[in-house]
Design a protein around this motif. Sequence first.
Motif, short mmCIF file in Angstrom:
data_model
loop_
_atom_site.label_atom_id
_atom_site.label_comp_id
_atom_site.label_asym_id
_atom_site.label_seq_id
_atom_site.Cartn_x
_atom_site.Cartn_y
_atom_site.Cartn_z
N GLY A 130 0.81 -1.21 0.00
CA GLY A 130 0.00 0.00 0.00
C GLY A 130 0.84 1.26 0.00
O GLY A 130 1.96 1.29 0.52
N ILE A 131 0.31 2.31 -0.61
CA ILE A 131 0.93 3.63 -0.64
C ILE A 131 0.06 4.57 0.19
O ILE A 131 -1.17 4.57 0.07
N ASN A 132 0.72 5.37 1.03
CA ASN A 132 0.01 6.30 1.90
C ASN A 132 0.60 7.69 1.78
O ASN A 132 1.74 7.87 1.32
N ALA A 133 -0.17 8.70 2.23
CA ALA A 133 0.32 10.08 2.18
C ALA A 133 1.61 10.25 2.98
O ALA A 133 2.44 11.10 2.65
N SER A 134 1.80 9.42 4.00
CA SER A 134 3.03 9.52 4.79
C SER A 134 4.26 9.23 3.94
O SER A 134 5.36 9.68 4.25
N ASP A 135 4.09 8.47 2.85
CA ASP A 135 5.24 8.15 2.00
C ASP A 135 5.82 9.41 1.36
O ASP A 135 7.04 9.61 1.36
N GLU A 142 16.74 11.32 8.96
CA GLU A 142 17.85 10.46 8.54
C GLU A 142 17.73 10.08 7.06
O GLU A 142 16.64 10.05 6.50
N LEU A 143 18.87 9.81 6.46
CA LEU A 143 18.95 9.35 5.08
C LEU A 143 19.97 8.21 5.01
O LEU A 143 20.94 8.20 5.78
N PRO A 144 19.81 7.25 4.09
CA PRO A 144 18.66 7.09 3.19
C PRO A 144 17.45 6.53 3.93
O PRO A 144 17.56 6.07 5.06
N GLN A 145 16.29 6.57 3.26
CA GLN A 145 15.08 6.04 3.84
C GLN A 145 14.40 5.10 2.85
O GLN A 145 14.37 5.36 1.64
N SER A 146 13.85 4.02 3.38
CA SER A 146 12.99 3.13 2.61
C SER A 146 11.54 3.53 2.86
O SER A 146 11.25 4.44 3.64
N LEU A 147 10.61 2.83 2.22
CA LEU A 147 9.20 3.23 2.28
C LEU A 147 8.30 2.00 2.45
O LEU A 147 8.64 0.90 2.05
N GLY A 148 7.12 2.24 3.03
CA GLY A 148 6.09 1.22 3.07
C GLY A 148 5.87 0.57 4.42
O GLY A 148 6.80 0.02 5.00
N LEU A 205 6.36 -1.77 -8.96
CA LEU A 205 7.35 -1.20 -8.04
C LEU A 205 8.26 -0.22 -8.78
O LEU A 205 8.62 0.83 -8.23
N ALA A 206 8.62 -0.53 -10.01
CA ALA A 206 9.50 0.34 -10.78
C ALA A 206 8.87 1.69 -11.09
O ALA A 206 9.59 2.67 -11.33
N ASP A 207 7.55 1.77 -11.04
CA ASP A 207 6.84 3.01 -11.34
C ASP A 207 6.44 3.77 -10.09
O ASP A 207 5.47 4.54 -10.09
N ILE A 208 7.18 3.61 -9.00
CA ILE A 208 6.81 4.25 -7.74
C ILE A 208 6.82 5.77 -7.85
O ILE A 208 5.99 6.44 -7.22
N ALA A 209 7.71 6.34 -8.63
CA ALA A 209 7.73 7.80 -8.76
C ALA A 209 6.42 8.31 -9.36
O ALA A 209 5.86 9.32 -8.91
N GLU A 210 5.91 7.62 -10.37
CA GLU A 210 4.64 8.01 -10.96
C GLU A 210 3.50 7.84 -9.96
O GLU A 210 2.58 8.67 -9.90
N ALA A 211 3.56 6.79 -9.16
CA ALA A 211 2.53 6.61 -8.13
C ALA A 211 2.52 7.79 -7.16
O ALA A 211 1.45 8.26 -6.76
N HIS A 212 3.70 8.27 -6.78
CA HIS A 212 3.76 9.45 -5.90
C HIS A 212 3.18 10.68 -6.57
O HIS A 212 2.47 11.47 -5.94
N LEU A 231 -3.95 3.71 -3.60
CA LEU A 231 -2.89 3.41 -4.56
C LEU A 231 -2.07 2.24 -4.03
O LEU A 231 -1.71 2.21 -2.85
N VAL A 232 -1.77 1.30 -4.91
CA VAL A 232 -1.09 0.07 -4.51
C VAL A 232 0.02 -0.24 -5.50
O VAL A 232 -0.17 -0.12 -6.72
#
Length: 300
Positions: free
Chosen positions: A38-43, A54-60, A276-283, A295-296
């Motif tokens: 799942g994708i959330n606004a917090s992402d 902190e950096l780097p950060q993962s998501l989800g 997964l490769a299109d995560i930028a477009e999902a954002h 959005l998933v």
Amino acid sequence: MKAARFDRFGGPEVLEIVDIADPHPGPGEIRIKVRAAGINASDWKKRRGLMDEELPQSLGYEAAGIIDELGADVTGVEVGDRVFGVSPYGAAQAELAVLSYWAPIPDSLDYASSAALPAAAETAARALDQLGVTVGDTLLINGASGSVGNAAVQLALERGARVIGTGSLRTHDALRALGAEPVAYGTGMPERVRAIAPTGVDFALDVAGSGVLPDLVELAGAPERVITVADFLGAQRAGVRFSRGDDGRATYALAQAAQMAEDGRFTIAVGRTFSLADIAEAHRVGEAGAARGKLVLLVD
């Protein structure tokens, strides 16, 4: 494994799919081969540097998939079982994810629909618990047409409450279908609520963060009868509780939502899916509000 990550703050263009070490479950945890996350606004808030420094950060934080490794002391599930659940590590948008809380995927749900459930169901149930919503209460949900709002509508009705939900006019038919009484948000909202609830409401839940907490306090009668999951600064000004996961999670809601979904009484609409490769477009789509529903990400 491949995972979504960013090593600098900014727009969707900072997101990358990188190879990182495979995670392994600790005691009481499981690992899944992720099929949907799942994708959330917090992402995008994280990506823009609004939550963690902190950096780097993962998501989800929520995913659905197939168990491929069990931690110590885990019972009731086996490798190969289909489950959905919550990862406390913020790294579920990846090929593998460690879950601390999970429930079996109902036969009637696919991976995308299951991945849409955890955050919405847990957040909504936690807020309802903190308010003390029960049979016979009238609950006003500000922002009822979103994923968390939809979950709150369905879980509150399950408790025997009457639910009034704010949303744009185009969402009213969908809210009625869930069992809520819709009212339009914006100027005049309190008057529209009182037109159908002349004495006000017992409780109010804000999931939209649209600056209406003073109106909700007036309708509910006291700040302690209002909770927000979306307006931290507004909560401080209005004396309202801001609900967050670190004050106790309603993890039971995953199994409850799964059973209700299997019975045809709980759903979170999936708006769009992305690889997964299109995560930028999902954002980009999520931040622009260009899709209705959850959005998933789908993971091969």
